[in-house]
Design an enzyme around this catalytic site. Structure first.
Site, PDB file in Angstrom:
ATOM      1  N   HIS A 122       2.988   7.816   5.986  1.00  0.00           N
ATOM      2  CA  HIS A 122       2.708   6.488   5.423  1.00  0.00           C
ATOM      3  C   HIS A 122       1.205   6.286   5.230  1.00  0.00           C
ATOM      4  CE1 HIS A 122       2.862   2.050   5.046  1.00  0.00           C
ATOM      5  NE2 HIS A 122       1.776   2.091   5.794  1.00  0.00           N
ATOM      6  N   HIS A 127      -1.628   5.554   1.698  1.00  0.00           N
ATOM      7  CA  HIS A 127      -2.859   4.770   1.560  1.00  0.00           C
ATOM      8  C   HIS A 127      -4.110   5.556   1.191  1.00  0.00           C
ATOM      9  CE1 HIS A 127      -1.080   1.036   2.841  1.00  0.00           C
ATOM     10  NE2 HIS A 127      -0.724   1.511   4.016  1.00  0.00           N
ATOM     11  N   GLU A 167      -0.088  -3.018   1.428  1.00  0.00           N
ATOM     12  CA  GLU A 167       1.183  -2.424   1.849  1.00  0.00           C
ATOM     13  C   GLU A 167       2.254  -2.456   0.760  1.00  0.00           C
ATOM     14  OE1 GLU A 167       1.692  -0.612   4.263  1.00  0.00           O
ATOM     15  OE2 GLU A 167       0.137  -1.078   5.731  1.00  0.00           O
ATOM     16  N   SER A 187       4.999   5.401   0.127  1.00  0.00           N
ATOM     17  CA  SER A 187       5.399   6.379   1.143  1.00  0.00           C
ATOM     18  C   SER A 187       6.881   6.304   1.474  1.00  0.00           C
ATOM     19  CB  SER A 187       4.577   6.172   2.424  1.00  0.00           C
ATOM     20  OG  SER A 187       4.780   4.864   2.939  1.00  0.00           O
TER      21      SER A 187
END
Length: 265
Positions: A122, A127, A167, A187
């Site tokens: 993730h 990111h 997010e 993700s």
């Protein structure tokens, strides 16, 4: 692994190297190959370029030092190895120092589609590619500084801003199509297809509205907010974010678009 099982972050050696077992590299490989097919169609261009710039392996969990070399050269950021979950205080402190927290464990096979705790896939795959982008990096840095000086009450609202941008943020393109820049979606193979489908609500980004929108971390999101391009993050940075927080507190939270969490979950 049951949903109640806790993950344990792997610790680096004296040289900063983390030794992951082959079974965990195989999970990275499976996640990477499964999600890569979605990205060419749904991920924003800046993310795809960042993924190229990072040069992530498709078969092995990357070492953070290798990621740091690219981030430091492009935007002055680096990663920081952390346990699965850290305090708000520590989170804001890291971002304010241009350090992005990365939990050094990877999910189990039965939690491919959605994970309650942020794992290395993730954080790195979701990111880090966008941390090569100046607008995204500046927004993340500004957010960290704001959060570090905010009250406990205000941090609850600031968390919603992060949630619906970094997010779970979307981009509304000029042709009215949607692209993804939120790492929580990028993700997650399951949430990628869900977000790009017809079920969730897609609303134009409005700062006060975002700050008034509640969310749950353990479900697919019923609503997403779309900006007009990744460079719009530069405009958010110039807004009176804490003034918007005060306004949102006056107006109150929107009614949730999801069922209350059961005590058994």
């Amino acid at each position: 692994m049951s949903k109640n099982t806790e993950y344990v972050a792997r610790l680096p050696d004296a040289d900063g190297h983390i030794d992951y077992p082959q079974a965990e590299h195989e999970i990275w490989q499976a996640l990477y190959s499964r999600q890569l097919g979605n990205l060419s169609e749904y991920a924003c261009n800046e993310y795809q370029q960042g993924l190229i710039d990072l040069g992530l392996s498709d078969s092995n969990i990357p070492q953070l030092q290798d990621i740091d070399k690219v981030l430091l050269d492009t935007t002055g950021w680096k990663t920081a190895a952390v346990p699965a979950l850290i305090s708000f205080e520590r989170f804001f402190e890291l971002l304010a120092n241009r350090e992005f927290p990365v939990a050094t464990f990877i999910r189990s096979k039965d939690e491919f589609d959605y994970l309650r705790e942020p794992d290395i896939f993730h954080e790195v795959f979701g990111h880090c590619p966008l941390l090569t982008n100046a607008s995204f990096a500046k927004f993340s840095h500004t957010y960290g500084k704001l959060g570090l000086s905010a009250s406990k009450e205000d941090r609850v609202l600031l968390a919603r801003l992060y949630w619906f941008t970094v997010e779970f943020g979307l981009i509304r393109n000029r042709d009215d199509s949607l692209s993804i820049y939120g790492g929580g979606i990028l993700s997650s193979p399951g949430e990628t297809l869900y977000a790009m489908g017809g079920e969730p609500q897609i609303k134009p980004f409005n700062l006060v509205d975002v700050l008034r929108t509640p969310y749950r971390i353990d479900i697919m999101q019923p609503v997403y907010y779309a900006v007009d391009g990744l460079s719009f993050l530069d405009e958010i940075v110039e807004m009176d974010i804490m003034g918007a927080v005060a306004e949102a507190k006056k107006l109150g939270m929107f009614a949730p678009l999801y069922e209350p969490k059961s005590k058994a979950s």
